[in-house]
Motif scaffolding. Structure first.
Motif, mmCIF file in Angstrom:
data_model
loop_
_atom_site.group_PDB
_atom_site.id
_atom_site.type_symbol
_atom_site.label_atom_id
_atom_site.label_comp_id
_atom_site.label_asym_id
_atom_site.label_seq_id
_atom_site.Cartn_x
_atom_site.Cartn_y
_atom_site.Cartn_z
ATOM 1 N N MET A 41 5.527 94.351 66.295
ATOM 2 C CA MET A 41 5.429 92.991 65.758
ATOM 3 C C MET A 41 6.542 92.696 64.755
ATOM 4 O O MET A 41 6.904 91.549 64.552
ATOM 5 C CB MET A 41 4.074 92.776 65.071
ATOM 6 N N VAL A 49 5.849 81.309 59.593
ATOM 7 C CA VAL A 49 4.780 81.022 60.552
ATOM 8 C C VAL A 49 3.424 81.076 59.851
ATOM 9 O O VAL A 49 3.156 81.984 59.060
ATOM 10 C CB VAL A 49 4.797 82.057 61.714
ATOM 11 N N GLU A 50 2.584 80.096 60.137
ATOM 12 C CA GLU A 50 1.223 80.098 59.592
ATOM 13 C C GLU A 50 0.348 81.027 60.430
ATOM 14 O O GLU A 50 0.372 80.949 61.666
ATOM 15 C CB GLU A 50 0.625 78.689 59.687
ATOM 16 N N PRO A 51 -0.449 81.894 59.799
ATOM 17 C CA PRO A 51 -1.351 82.723 60.604
ATOM 18 C C PRO A 51 -2.404 81.859 61.302
ATOM 19 O O PRO A 51 -2.832 80.842 60.754
ATOM 20 C CB PRO A 51 -2.009 83.645 59.578
ATOM 21 N N MET A 52 -2.792 82.244 62.506
ATOM 22 C CA MET A 52 -3.774 81.445 63.234
ATOM 23 C C MET A 52 -5.146 81.578 62.580
ATOM 24 O O MET A 52 -5.562 82.671 62.211
ATOM 25 C CB MET A 52 -3.872 81.913 64.689
ATOM 26 N N VAL B 374 -2.526 89.965 58.804
ATOM 27 C CA VAL B 374 -1.904 88.636 58.675
ATOM 28 C C VAL B 374 -0.715 88.522 59.628
ATOM 29 O O VAL B 374 -0.525 87.497 60.288
ATOM 30 C CB VAL B 374 -1.484 88.358 57.207
ATOM 31 N N ALA B 376 -0.367 90.002 62.468
ATOM 32 C CA ALA B 376 -0.897 89.828 63.837
ATOM 33 C C ALA B 376 -1.385 88.395 64.048
ATOM 34 O O ALA B 376 -1.187 87.819 65.122
ATOM 35 C CB ALA B 376 -2.029 90.824 64.090
ATOM 36 N N GLN B 377 -1.999 87.806 63.039
ATOM 37 C CA GLN B 377 -2.472 86.419 63.176
ATOM 38 C C GLN B 377 -1.296 85.442 63.253
ATOM 39 O O GLN B 377 -1.401 84.379 63.858
ATOM 40 C CB GLN B 377 -3.403 86.038 62.009
ATOM 41 N N LYS B 378 -0.171 85.816 62.639
ATOM 42 C CA LYS B 378 1.034 84.986 62.754
ATOM 43 C C LYS B 378 1.616 85.092 64.165
ATOM 44 O O LYS B 378 2.040 84.104 64.752
ATOM 45 C CB LYS B 378 2.077 85.419 61.717
ATOM 46 N N ARG B 380 -0.054 85.665 66.709
ATOM 47 C CA ARG B 380 -0.998 84.880 67.509
ATOM 48 C C ARG B 380 -0.603 83.407 67.526
ATOM 49 O O ARG B 380 -0.658 82.757 68.568
ATOM 50 C CB ARG B 380 -2.382 85.018 66.873
#
Lengths: 95, 482
Positions: A41, A49-52, B374, B376-378, B380
């Motif tokens: 990653m 980028v905003e986390p989902m 965090v 990983a959620q980005k 995503r």
């Protein structure tokens, strides 16, 4: 991102899972493999980028503050490993 | 009788060709006969099923209808809580757990008249891609019993492929409906996140988990999904949106639909013979009038890495509830509370579950949360944006469901990461919350292969429509293991 035995033991304690001494090195190696995969990653810069939070951006629904469930204590206690007089039993916590 | 689709069984029951009791009895006998080999079922609820079938027949004779699934046999993945029927989730932790309530999905299918013949085997807590992680033993693929059926809904897929039952429920967190459907030569759809209620569906990774049907055909999936889908106030992430009638649109033409082919899905890593089958499927869809364009999903390669942080993180949090106190396995003679927790969980969980709990706990622990969870959620968000951009231009995205056909039992158990890469094509839809369907599109050396279509949010009706139209001009979905 190598995970050593000590990290496995710490994390296993946090997760409250007993890991036998002989299997700690196996878990260390498995965890290292997964974290190595995760390290891919880092190829992408995500600083802007905003986390989902939710796939369809749904917000938490609120319901009216009224009782809508009946008490099912007996049903739930019937499937518990150890109960007495409506209480769940565990080993003594206070000496 | 067992070779009929769910839709054909429905017609036969209506015309009185056979009764629900006859049908259920036949399938239960078949299940008993073949389950020793396949191990697809962990419980067969014969008595309950036959008494419900009898009631359904009586209702029908009296001119009453229970619902669209009146008297039709199905089975539930053992992750859905069933009132009074053991729900093990493939785990020793819940080996003796008998829930005092039904999952919403179970309740809905029951009130539509469906009859559950039992509960199907699965990877423990839905963690796995091969069904080798079940406490109740590996499930065998009916096409080749030396091979895995896929996972985690492997019991459901094997039961449908082996024609023990015409349709089953399943759940899909990273491909657990679509991948076993592909490996077993059947159809399976993962709806949009929030479409099917998660109430009473034992949680693994709550932001990814989604229930859906597995059946021989897209039409059968539509029949089942019509009853499974819908808003449920008991699930806080259920979407409050009117239901579509998935049966009503099955017959619409495919002409003019635009399908994207992500270059990243056809690159290295994909079995050549699968790539060739996909090209054939593309030709069939072109003949039906679909139009194909090349697209980019440039962050797809990061889906598996992000998933194996998000899913274990949510798993470690969800599985904290199994503490040996309120329900589930408890160790013998705990010396104190900590020993009770640690040994109950050590004994109750299998190796893969423990592995994910440890990875998840690590990724959420102080100092690592930003770097892993965090991040990983980005990723995503990026994957989701790639899809949004693609859907601005196309109606669907087509690709393989799996990189290879079903592999041999034991082939990948020693290397968790190699096992994880099985879900490389299915995981992106879960991360983005999009619906996806796997449809049989050929075979390689006698082993079925699936193609995957991913649609935009809430586009299940059109996905089922295209899949159904494809199935009107192909016969892969009609093949039954010898």
């Amino acid at each position: 991102m190598a995970v050593d035995n000590k990290v496995v033991e710490q994390v296993a304690h946090l997760a409250r899972v007993q890991i036998s001494a002989e299997s700690v090195p196996d878990y260390a190696s498995d965890m290292s493999g997964v974290l190595e995969l995760a390290a891919q990653m880092d190829q992408v810069d995500t600083s802007s980028v905003e986390p989902m939070a939710h796939p369809t951006h749904a917000v938490q629904r609120l319901r009216d503050d009224v009782v809508d469930e009946v008490n099912q204590r007996d049903a739930f206690q019937a499937i518990a490993p150890s109960v007495e007089n409506g209480y769940y039993l565990v080993p003594p916590v206070i000496e | 009788m067992h070779k009929l689709t769910l839709a054909a069984m429905q017609r036969s029951l209506e015309s009185g060709e056979f009764s629900s009791v006859e049908l259920c009895q036949h399938l239960i006998e078949r299940t008993k006969q073949h389950n020793e080999t396949l191990n697809a079922f962990v419980s067969i609820t014969e008595e309950q099923a036959l008494s419900e079938a009898k009631a359904a027949d009586e209702k029908r004779a009296a001119g009453d209808t229970l619902g669209s699934l009146h008297g039709l046999p199905i089975a539930h993945k053992d992750i859905f809580c069933t009132d009074g029927v053991r729900t093990s989730c493939g785990s020793k932790m819940l080996e003796n757990f008998v829930p005092p309530y039904n999952a919403t999905v179970v309740e809905k299918l029951k009130s539509a008249g469906a009859i559950s013949l039992g509960k199907t085997n699965m990877d423990e807590f839905a963690m796995g891609s091969s069904n080798e992680n079940s406490f109740f033993g590996v499930v065998r693929n009916p096409w080749d019993t030396e091979r895995v059926p896929g996972g985690s809904s492997g019991g459901s897929a094997a039961a449908v492929a082996g024609r023990l039952v015409p349709a089953c429920t399943g759940t899909d967190t990273g491909g657990s409906i679509r991948q076993p459907a592909a490996f077993c030569g059947i159809t399976g759809i993962k709806p949009t996140y929030g479409r099917v209620s998660r109430y009473g569906m034992i949680a693994f990774a709550s932001s990814l988990d989604q229930g859906g049907p597995l059946a021989a055909t897209a039409e059968d999936c539509a029949l089942l999904l019509n009853e499974m889908a819908g808003f449920d106030p008991r699930d806080s992430t259920s979407i409050d949106r009117a239901n579509d009638d998935y049966m009503a649109t099955l017959h619409q033409p495919v002409k003019g639909m635009k399908i994207g082919l992500p270059k990243q899905y056809f690159e290295a890593g994909l079995d050549d013979s699968i790539a060739a089958l996909l090209q054939q499927a593309i030709k069939e869809l072109e003949k039906l009038g679909a139009e194909f364009v090349d697209i980019e999903l440039k962050n797809q390669h990061l889906a598996v890495p992000a998933y194996y942080i998000v899913a274990p993180a949510e798993c470690s949090s969800n599985l904290a509830r199994f503490d040996g106190v309120r329900y589930g396995h408890r160790c013998e003679d705990p010396k104190d509370l900590e020993d009770l927790y640690k040994r109950s969980r050590a004994e109750g969980f299998g190796r893969e579950v423990k592995r994910r709990i440890l990875v998840g706990t690590y990724a959420l622990s102080a100092g690592y949360y930003d770097a892993f969870y965090v991040k990983a959620q980005k990723i995503r968000s990026l994957i989701s944006q790639d899809f949004s951009q693609a859907f601005a231009d196309v109606d669907f995205i087509l690709g393989p469901t799996t990189p290879s056909p079903a592999f041999k039992i034991g082939e990948k158990t020693s290397d968790p990461v190699a096992m994880y890469l099985n879900d490389i094509y299915t995981i992106p839809a879960n991360l983005a919350g999009l619906p996806g369907i796997s449809v049989p599109c050929g075979d390689v050396g006698g082993l079925p292969v699936g193609l995957q279509l991913v649609g935009n949010y809430f586009d299940e009706a059109r996905l089922l429509n295209v899949a159904h139209q494809y199935q009107t001009v192909t016969d892969w979905h009609t093949r039954i293991p010898g």
